[in-house]
Design an enzyme around this catalytic site. Structure first.
Site, short mmCIF file in Angstrom:
data_model
loop_
_atom_site.label_atom_id
_atom_site.label_comp_id
_atom_site.label_asym_id
_atom_site.label_seq_id
_atom_site.Cartn_x
_atom_site.Cartn_y
_atom_site.Cartn_z
N HIS A 265 -26.39 -10.07 80.52
CA HIS A 265 -27.07 -8.59 80.50
C HIS A 265 -27.62 -8.09 79.12
O HIS A 265 -26.58 -7.43 78.69
CB HIS A 265 -26.25 -7.88 81.36
CG HIS A 265 -26.36 -7.97 82.87
ND1 HIS A 265 -25.16 -8.45 83.51
CD2 HIS A 265 -27.16 -7.66 83.54
CE1 HIS A 265 -25.63 -8.50 84.92
NE2 HIS A 265 -26.94 -8.07 84.89
N HIS A 269 -32.68 -10.73 79.04
CA HIS A 269 -32.63 -10.46 80.60
C HIS A 269 -33.86 -9.19 80.75
O HIS A 269 -34.81 -9.31 81.73
CB HIS A 269 -31.34 -9.89 81.21
CG HIS A 269 -31.45 -9.54 82.48
ND1 HIS A 269 -31.90 -10.33 83.62
CD2 HIS A 269 -31.17 -8.18 82.94
CE1 HIS A 269 -31.77 -9.50 84.78
NE2 HIS A 269 -31.05 -8.32 84.49
N HIS A 302 -34.12 -1.11 82.44
CA HIS A 302 -33.15 -0.91 83.76
C HIS A 302 -31.90 -1.35 83.60
O HIS A 302 -31.18 -0.90 84.25
CB HIS A 302 -33.99 -1.84 84.93
CG HIS A 302 -33.37 -3.21 84.72
ND1 HIS A 302 -33.89 -4.23 83.90
CD2 HIS A 302 -32.52 -3.84 85.56
CE1 HIS A 302 -33.39 -5.35 84.05
NE2 HIS A 302 -32.15 -5.31 85.09
N ASP A 303 -31.36 -2.07 82.45
CA ASP A 303 -30.09 -2.39 82.05
C ASP A 303 -29.54 -2.07 80.84
O ASP A 303 -28.58 -2.47 80.27
CB ASP A 303 -29.85 -4.01 82.19
CG ASP A 303 -29.45 -4.25 83.76
OD1 ASP A 303 -29.14 -3.58 84.52
OD2 ASP A 303 -29.70 -5.47 83.92
N1 CMP Z 1 -28.37 -16.55 89.46
C1 CMP Z 1 -27.41 -15.73 89.95
N2 CMP Z 1 -26.39 -15.96 90.25
C2 CMP Z 1 -25.36 -15.05 90.82
N3 CMP Z 1 -25.53 -13.97 90.74
C3 CMP Z 1 -26.68 -13.29 90.30
C4 CMP Z 1 -27.67 -14.25 89.81
N4 CMP Z 1 -28.84 -13.67 89.33
C5 CMP Z 1 -28.41 -12.24 89.48
N5 CMP Z 1 -27.00 -12.03 89.93
C6 CMP Z 1 -26.27 -10.85 90.39
O1 CMP Z 1 -27.50 -9.87 90.99
C7 CMP Z 1 -27.02 -8.66 90.29
C8 CMP Z 1 -28.44 -7.80 90.21
O2 CMP Z 1 -27.70 -6.56 89.47
P1 CMP Z 1 -27.44 -6.71 88.14
O3 CMP Z 1 -28.17 -7.32 87.07
O4 CMP Z 1 -26.15 -5.55 87.65
O5 CMP Z 1 -25.96 -7.92 88.25
C9 CMP Z 1 -26.68 -9.17 88.77
C10 CMP Z 1 -25.80 -10.28 89.18
O6 CMP Z 1 -24.37 -9.92 89.64
#
Ligand code: CMP
Length: 528
Positions: A265, A269, A302-303
């Site tokens: 994050h 990203h 967004h993050d």
């Molecule tokens: N390739 C991946 N493998 C496992 N979890 C994922 C993957 N991509 C996204 N995520 C999960 O999906 C979530 C989407 O919201 P977040 O970005 O907060 O955190 C991200 C991760 O927890």
């Protein structure tokens, strides 16, 4: 890496306290003036990975004489918080011996933020009691009016709460961009992309214009340039113009608001999701340039400020950030709040348009909470006709988890990085079994902690040389199982439904299936 900046100081002016504590810093940088300091901060921050001068893994202090340089310490500190939010950096008037107290804490502070677990712990559960001068308690609306927070912390280390509170307080101030920042020509920090463009003018357009886009292969300078290239074009299409240097300042501030030290994050990203959002908009929102611009901006923001953990961890330990959002979509509300403030500071015209259109950016950012995933999944098939707000939410949601729909060699590298980040969350939970999250950082509580060293070498490999999924699995045999779980639980049904609803997105569900097949062939069977 911690830096002591000595600004406009002659050797004879160095007090004994300064000389005695110089060893606590990894480097001493002597500069003529504060303009050179700004140049130094930006240049360091966009240095290639692994970047020791990220200003997050150590504490940096800036010593100067405010009367000579005509800028009060408080104002310089506010400037740091506003333009370099994730940095651990503070200003000190060195002409008064009593101000030099923070020098003595640097050793302890460096050890907290050079260990990735204590660093994240500090970000999430601490705050500064920084309410006495300048920012009144009344400005801090996230704090309970009747009671002061329990564990105030004086360390010069970033915290989520401090980031949020400064952002809110700044909103009330509506200050103009200070001269020190206004005078900077931001392209001067982007020599790498500019060099590439001199050889091939359409270099970045070509890489942005395909689903094979791989943010992992780009440096920080290139990521900023990609953001600039795309947003500049979209702002022209939408006729919401912004001067080049202003847009670059916005992007540099955004980059400094993300944690460069996070595995997944981070700003990389953000740019990845921006590009995916744009690609999806070309299929689903092609008639609407204003909404495309708003949605791509929402994607970059967004993050913002993401600590590399999750809502559950913030909730479990009753962090003040969680309480301030009543435990609902905590991080998403946090990102939304910070990003809206950033936009109102840097591009108010865009925010005004967003607010006119059902607070577009807010809706989009809040939709990325995975707790709402099944709600949105249902809407793909059942909401007829689909509302515009649902469509934009679906686009950004799809982009947010689009790493599983990228070609396998790219998808596997993202999978590796998220796995490392999940590993840090697990270590943080283990840490909490023996330590209170909000402990006194200057007490003994952080002593004798296992060093969780940075896994910079692994990340460096993923960013530069390892692209073959087989090699990635060799190092982390459980990645296939994690990917199958994520695809089965979230991605497969979602992208299938999306592809059925919008047949020109079929490539998304096809890629998920191809990747899943590969992971299935490589699942790790537990040995009995
Ligand atoms: N390739 C991946 N493998 C496992 N979890 C994922 C993957 N991509 C996204 N995520 C999960 O999906 C979530 C989407 O919201 P977040 O970005 O907060 O955190 C991200 C991760 O927890």
């Amino acid at each position: 890496m911690s830096t002591l900046f000595l600004i406009g100081m002659h050797e004879i002016e160095k007090s004994e306290t300064i000389a005695r504590n110089e060893d606590l810093f990894d480097r001493i940088v002597e500069l003529q003036d504060l303009d050179s300091l700004m140049v130094n901060l930006y240049t360091d921050r966009v240095s290639p990975f692994p970047n020791p001068h990220n200003f997050e893994t150590g504490v940096s202090l800036v010593l100067y004489d405010p009367s000579k340089l005509q800028l009060p310490v408080r104002q310089l500190d506010v400037l740091f918080k506003r333009f370099f939010p994730s940095f651990n950096i503070s200003a000190i008037d060195h002409t008064h011996e009593e101000n030099l107290q923070p020098l003595k804490n640097v050793g302890r502070e460096n050890s907290i933020c050079s260990n990735r677990i204590t660093r994240i712990n500090h970000w999430m559960y601490h705050h500064h009691d920084d309410t006495s001068d300048g920012f009144t308690k009344a400005n801090f609306s996230t704090l309970n009016e009747n009671s002061l927070p329990t564990q105030a912390c004086q360390a010069n280390i970033y915290t989520l709460l401090l980031h949020l509170n400064y952002s809110k307080a700044q909103h009330l101030q509506k200050a103009s961009v200070p001269r020190l920042i206004r005078n900077i020509e931001f392209t001067s920090f982007l020599s790498e992309p500019i060099e590439k463009l001199s050889q091939d003018e359409s270099y970045y357009w070509n890489i942005l214009s395909t689903w094979k886009f791989c943010a992992l292969s780009l440096s920080t300078q290139e990521l900023i340039w990609c953001g600039f290239t795309l947003i500049k074009k979209l702002s022209k299409d939408a006729n919401v113009l912004i001067a080049d240097n202003k847009l670059l300042l916005l992007l540099f501030t955004l980059e400094s608001s993300y944690h460069q030290v996070n595995k997944f994050h981070n700003f990389r990203h953000a740019i990845d999701v921006m590009q995916a959002t744009w690609q999806l908009c070309t299929y689903l929102l092609s008639e609407n340039p204003v909404q495309t611009l708003l949605l791509c901006m929402a994607a970059i923001g967004h993050d913002v400020g993401h600590p590399g953990t999750n809502n559950q961890l913030l909730c479990n330990c009753e962090s003040e950030v969680a309480e301030s959002f009543k435990n609902v979509s905590i991080l998403e509300n946090f990102h939304r709040e910070l990003f809206q403030q950033l936009l109102s500071d840097h591009w108010p015209q865009l925010l005004a348009i967003s607010k006119k259109q059902f607070d577009f950016i807010s809706e989009a950012i809040l939709a990325t909470d995975m707790a709402l995933h099944s709600k949105y999944e249902n809407r793909i098939t059942h909401e007829k006709p689909m509302k515009q707000v649902t469509l934009i939410s679906l686009i950004i949601k799809a982009a947010d988890i689009s790493n599983v729909t990228r070609p396998l060699s790219i998808s596997a590298r993202w999978a590796y990085l998220i796995t490392l980040e999940f590993g840090d969350c697990a270590l943080l939970e283990t840490f909490h079994k023996e330590h209170r999250p909000e402990q006194d950082c200057f007490g003994d509580s952080y002593k004798n902690i296992d060093t969780a060293e940075e896994d910079l070498d692994s990340i460096q490999n993923i960013l530069t040389s390892v692209t073959n999924p087989d090699d990635i699995i060799k190092e982390h045999p459980y990645i296939p199982n994690g990917q199958i779980f994520f695809i089965n639980t979230f991605a497969e049904v979602f992208f299938n439904a999306l592809s059925q609803k919008f047949p020109n997105l079929k490539f998304l569900s096809e890629n998920v299936e191809t990747n899943k097949e590969y992971w299935m062939k490589h699942t790790h069977k537990k040995q009995k």
